[in-house]
Design an enzyme around this catalytic site. Structure first.
Site, PDB file in Angstrom:
ATOM      1  N   LYS A 180     -20.927  38.092  48.214  1.00 13.68           N
ATOM      2  CA  LYS A 180     -19.817  39.041  48.067  1.00 13.68           C
ATOM      3  C   LYS A 180     -19.157  38.799  46.715  1.00 13.68           C
ATOM      4  O   LYS A 180     -18.395  37.855  46.535  1.00 13.68           O
ATOM      5  CB  LYS A 180     -18.768  38.889  49.166  1.00 13.68           C
ATOM      6  CG  LYS A 180     -17.896  40.153  49.192  1.00 13.68           C
ATOM      7  CD  LYS A 180     -16.482  39.948  49.664  1.00 13.68           C
ATOM      8  CE  LYS A 180     -15.538  39.387  48.669  1.00 13.68           C
ATOM      9  NZ  LYS A 180     -15.219  40.255  47.513  1.00 13.68           N
ATOM     10  N   GLY A 232     -13.675  30.215  43.735  1.00 15.96           N
ATOM     11  CA  GLY A 232     -12.472  31.033  43.648  1.00 15.96           C
ATOM     12  C   GLY A 232     -11.239  30.157  43.638  1.00 15.96           C
ATOM     13  O   GLY A 232     -11.289  28.979  43.280  1.00 15.96           O
ATOM     14  N   SER A 233     -10.145  30.736  44.078  1.00 13.87           N
ATOM     15  CA  SER A 233      -8.863  30.034  43.969  1.00 13.87           C
ATOM     16  C   SER A 233      -8.558  29.228  45.232  1.00 13.87           C
ATOM     17  O   SER A 233      -9.134  29.466  46.295  1.00 13.87           O
ATOM     18  CB  SER A 233      -7.755  31.062  43.748  1.00 13.87           C
ATOM     19  OG  SER A 233      -7.711  31.925  44.862  1.00 13.87           O
ATOM     20  N   GLU A 254     -15.692  25.589  45.314  1.00 15.41           N
ATOM     21  CA  GLU A 254     -15.602  25.381  43.855  1.00 15.41           C
ATOM     22  C   GLU A 254     -14.316  26.077  43.423  1.00 15.41           C
ATOM     23  O   GLU A 254     -14.290  27.298  43.286  1.00 15.41           O
ATOM     24  CB  GLU A 254     -16.789  26.039  43.137  1.00 15.41           C
ATOM     25  CG  GLU A 254     -18.162  25.607  43.639  1.00 15.41           C
ATOM     26  CD  GLU A 254     -18.783  24.520  42.795  1.00 15.41           C
ATOM     27  OE1 GLU A 254     -18.055  23.882  42.003  1.00 15.41           O
ATOM     28  OE2 GLU A 254     -19.990  24.292  42.934  1.00 15.41           O
ATOM     29  N   CYS A 290     -13.115  27.963  34.661  1.00  9.84           N
ATOM     30  CA  CYS A 290     -12.536  27.020  35.641  1.00  9.84           C
ATOM     31  C   CYS A 290     -12.275  25.658  35.018  1.00  9.84           C
ATOM     32  O   CYS A 290     -11.298  25.005  35.352  1.00  9.84           O
ATOM     33  CB  CYS A 290     -13.437  26.902  36.860  1.00  9.84           C
ATOM     34  SG  CYS A 290     -15.123  26.450  36.462  1.00  9.84           S
ATOM     35  N   GLU A 400      -2.449  26.244  37.780  1.00 11.01           N
ATOM     36  CA  GLU A 400      -3.555  26.855  37.039  1.00 11.01           C
ATOM     37  C   GLU A 400      -3.111  28.210  36.490  1.00 11.01           C
ATOM     38  O   GLU A 400      -2.654  29.065  37.257  1.00 11.01           O
ATOM     39  CB  GLU A 400      -4.771  27.037  37.946  1.00 11.01           C
ATOM     40  CG  GLU A 400      -5.973  27.554  37.173  1.00 11.01           C
ATOM     41  CD  GLU A 400      -7.200  27.808  38.043  1.00 11.01           C
ATOM     42  OE1 GLU A 400      -7.048  28.369  39.137  1.00 11.01           O
ATOM     43  OE2 GLU A 400      -8.309  27.456  37.615  1.00 11.01           O
TER      44      GLU A 400
HETATM   45  P1  NAD Z   1     -10.040  34.583  44.122  1.00  9.40           P
HETATM   46  O1  NAD Z   1      -9.936  33.362  44.973  1.00  9.40           O
HETATM   47  O2  NAD Z   1      -8.920  35.518  44.046  1.00  9.40           O
HETATM   48  O3  NAD Z   1     -11.306  35.462  44.552  1.00  9.40           O
HETATM   49  C1  NAD Z   1     -12.597  34.871  44.662  1.00  9.40           C
HETATM   50  C2  NAD Z   1     -13.412  35.664  45.681  1.00  9.40           C
HETATM   51  O4  NAD Z   1     -12.831  35.472  46.955  1.00  9.40           O
HETATM   52  C3  NAD Z   1     -13.445  37.169  45.434  1.00  9.40           C
HETATM   53  O5  NAD Z   1     -14.726  37.663  45.711  1.00  9.40           O
HETATM   54  C4  NAD Z   1     -12.437  37.693  46.449  1.00  9.40           C
HETATM   55  O6  NAD Z   1     -12.679  39.014  46.852  1.00  9.40           O
HETATM   56  C5  NAD Z   1     -12.690  36.732  47.595  1.00  9.40           C
HETATM   57  N1  NAD Z   1     -11.607  36.652  48.576  1.00  9.40           N
HETATM   58  C6  NAD Z   1     -10.281  36.892  48.380  1.00  9.40           C
HETATM   59  N2  NAD Z   1      -9.609  36.710  49.542  1.00  9.40           N
HETATM   60  C7  NAD Z   1     -10.524  36.332  50.467  1.00  9.40           C
HETATM   61  C8  NAD Z   1     -10.446  35.980  51.837  1.00  9.40           C
HETATM   62  N3  NAD Z   1      -9.293  35.988  52.495  1.00  9.40           N
HETATM   63  N4  NAD Z   1     -11.582  35.622  52.480  1.00  9.40           N
HETATM   64  C9  NAD Z   1     -12.765  35.586  51.830  1.00  9.40           C
HETATM   65  N5  NAD Z   1     -12.903  35.927  50.515  1.00  9.40           N
HETATM   66  C10 NAD Z   1     -11.794  36.291  49.858  1.00  9.40           C
HETATM   67  O7  NAD Z   1     -10.472  34.018  42.690  1.00  9.40           O
HETATM   68  P2  NAD Z   1     -10.601  34.857  41.345  1.00  9.40           P
HETATM   69  O8  NAD Z   1      -9.216  35.210  40.931  1.00  9.40           O
HETATM   70  O9  NAD Z   1     -11.637  35.902  41.523  1.00  9.40           O
HETATM   71  O10 NAD Z   1     -11.197  33.762  40.348  1.00  9.40           O
HETATM   72  C11 NAD Z   1     -10.414  32.842  39.666  1.00  9.40           C
HETATM   73  C12 NAD Z   1     -10.417  31.510  40.394  1.00  9.40           C
HETATM   74  O11 NAD Z   1     -11.754  31.029  40.552  1.00  9.40           O
HETATM   75  C13 NAD Z   1      -9.692  30.445  39.597  1.00  9.40           C
HETATM   76  O12 NAD Z   1      -8.912  29.662  40.468  1.00  9.40           O
HETATM   77  C14 NAD Z   1     -10.827  29.622  39.003  1.00  9.40           C
HETATM   78  O13 NAD Z   1     -10.496  28.295  38.674  1.00  9.40           O
HETATM   79  C15 NAD Z   1     -11.824  29.672  40.109  1.00  9.40           C
HETATM   80  N6  NAD Z   1     -13.168  29.347  39.611  1.00  9.40           N
HETATM   81  C16 NAD Z   1     -13.689  28.117  39.916  1.00  9.40           C
HETATM   82  C17 NAD Z   1     -14.954  27.768  39.428  1.00  9.40           C
HETATM   83  C18 NAD Z   1     -15.559  26.428  39.766  1.00  9.40           C
HETATM   84  O14 NAD Z   1     -16.766  26.284  39.597  1.00  9.40           O
HETATM   85  N7  NAD Z   1     -14.799  25.452  40.227  1.00  9.40           N
HETATM   86  C19 NAD Z   1     -15.668  28.666  38.637  1.00  9.40           C
HETATM   87  C20 NAD Z   1     -15.096  29.907  38.333  1.00  9.40           C
HETATM   88  C21 NAD Z   1     -13.841  30.247  38.837  1.00  9.40           C
END
Ligand code: NAD
Length: 492
Positions: A180, A232-233, A254, A290, A400
């Protein structure tokens, strides 16, 4: 979000077919360099999510039963297709999330190809166990097995890379997969799904686009889903943990970081400045990385020299250039979406309100930063911004920001540098710049981070694990973490 007409429409890949979302629902995807809609992606429903999971569930037994060599052959085909469509994939990624074409075309595509080939090479490892003689009359051994259906949830900052590291290793280990992508930047992932449609048996790889807040819970809590991998976050990780609390499942998380790049008095300042200004925080995707070094811990004796070096680099038009993201001369792209743009701007203001000094940058907006390009006026542009403070407790030092903003903090001793570096909830990455080999080893051992780089930054490779500690997550997108061990004892 409003839906425009006359834009190219993309579809989900479910059960081997390209499919629209239920009822044909679509969302506009925005080109962040212009702020204008440029494509439309499916706004899938919970029902679509269940269909994708059931397709993956149905495909699992046959995919698991293939030999490692047969699975590897599919992965190698995927690598070849990615390489031969590299220009198009890089262009879609750039237009959709703003990471400049000079980096997506030359850097990203070879890395993706390497990931899929590496996973193919490791397919046989995924099923390899051990023999454990327990007594003269009993033999123990282990089997490694896939989990079943893996859901991979990816962010907007690196869609194709995170798609690849999740799907390639999970598939190599014998799992079936539902990816997704972020609804903010799904075009490149949906196009890749289309390219890979006939590479895998139907249902083995599924890609479904929709708002995480609406279909996320369904995807993670469905009983047929055996493992979840999120990049993600922290907030999303918490939502997933809540949604699965009734029936916990294995996860790879991650998450975010607040990584410290530490410059000692004997650092090669020229090299460190170049790293900071080009590939550790002020990157081609404007610090939406990230591992971005969002804190610069600098020995007090060199802090002015380092600040001047970074300012000179960022001001040099031959090294730093805003502009159309598809132009290879452009080095610095926009923020990937409007809400993140507003969030970064408010963090810059918050830092100033908290008393941090503005060393460089701070401006935003296309008309302000690229006045000769009216077509980019409504894009989400933010100037690389360097703040300075004595206090690691400011919110801009603890939270962050995920953008082109770094905060300099001076230190006097090695112990102080370690305490500052470890003084956040995160533990994703750290950099150390010193010529003292003993100090380098002491620092690597003392830093609470999943990745530490010495005299370089952000170097990752398929043979090294990549993951975080503390609130930066746990587990890695690797062949080991996409298979599990079963123990057996035979009485002879
Ligand atoms: P986000 O957490 O807002 O979204 C990530 C994904 O999660 C998206 O596909 C989103 O639709 C989905 N999502 C949102 N709510 C959800 C829920 N309730 N249940 C399941 N899925 C859900 O993150 P973002 O804003 O897209 O990306 C930025 C974040 O990602 C930053 O915190 C960054 O540090 C992190 N990141 C980490 C790495 C790593 O390898 N550690 C790499 C890249 C980005």
């Amino acid at each position: 979000m409003a839906v425009s007409t006359d834009l190219k429409e993309y579809q989900n890949l479910i059960g081997g077919e390209l499919r629209a979302a239920t009822g044909g629902a679509l969302t506009d995807s925005i080109d962040p360099s212009t702020g204008k809609a440029w494509a439309r992606v499916p706004k899938s429903s919970k029902e679509d999510a269940v269909t994708a999971i059931e397709a993956a569930q149905k495909a699992f037994p046959a995919w698991k039963a293939l030999s490692a060599g047969e699975r590897a052959a599919c992965l190698r085909d995927a690598a070849e297709i990615i390489a031969s469509n590299g220009g198009e994939l890089a262009g879609l990624e750039t237009q959709d999330n703003g990471w400049v074409i000079r980096e997506t075309s030359y850097g990203l595509i070879p890395v993706l190809q390497q990931v899929w080939l590496d996973a193919a090479g490791k397919a046989s490892e995924a099923n390899r166990g051990q023999t454990v003689p327990m007594s003269p009359t009993s033999l123990g051994y282990t089997l490694r097995e896939p989990y079943g259906v893996v859901v991979g949830i990816t962010p907007w900052n690196a869609p194709l890379f995170t798609f690849s590291i999740k799907a390639a290793y999970a598939l190599a280990a014998g799992n079936t997969v539902v990816i997704k992508p972020s609804e903010q930047s799904a075009v490149s992932s949906l196009h890749l799904a289309n390219l890979l449609k006939d590479v895998f048996p139907e249902g083995v790889l599924n890609v479904i686009c929709g708002p995480g807040s609406e279909i996320g819970d369904t995807l993670v809590e469905h009983p047929a889903v055996d493992k979840v991998s999120l990049t993600g976050s922290g907030g999303t990780a918490t939502s997933i943990a809540r949604a699965t609390a009734g029936k916990p499942k294995p996860m790879i998380l991650e998450l975010g970081g607040k990584s410290a790049n530490i410059l000692f008095e004997d650092a090669n300042i020229e090299k460190a400045v170049e790293a900071i200004s080009s590939y550790s925080i002020f990157t081609g995707n404007s610090g939406q990385l990230c591992v971005g070094s969002s804190r610069l811990l600098v020995h007090r004796s060199i802090i002015d020299q380092v600040a001047d070096g970074i300012k000179n680099y960022l001001q040099n038009p031959e090294l730093k250039q805003f502009g159309p993201t598809m132009d290879p001369a452009t080095t610095t792209g926009p923020i990937a979406n409007k809400s993140q743009y507003e969030s970064i701007r408010s963090y810059i203001q918050l830092g100033l309100d908290e008393g941090a000094e503005l060393v460089y940058g701070g401006r935003s907006g296309g008309s302000e930063l690229i006045p000769d390009r009216s077509d980019l006026a409504d894009g989400y542009w933010i100037e690389p911004t360097l703040l300075k403070t004595e206090s690691n407790t400011l919110r801009v030092c603890q939270e962050e920001i995920f953008g082109p903003v770094s905060v300099m903090i001076p230190f006097d001793t090695e112990e102080e540098a370690i305490a500052l570096a470890n003084g956040t909830e995160f533990g994703l990455a750290a950099g150390v710049w010193t010529k003292d080999l003993s100090r380098a080893h002491r620092m690597v051992a003392s830093l609470e981070a999943g990745n530490v780089w010495v005299n370089t930054y952000a170097r990752v490779g398929v043979d090294l694990p990549f993951g975080g500690v503390k609130s930066s997550g746990f587990g890695t997108d690797s062949i080991e973490d996409y298979s599990r061990e079963k123990a057996c004892v035979i009485e002879l």
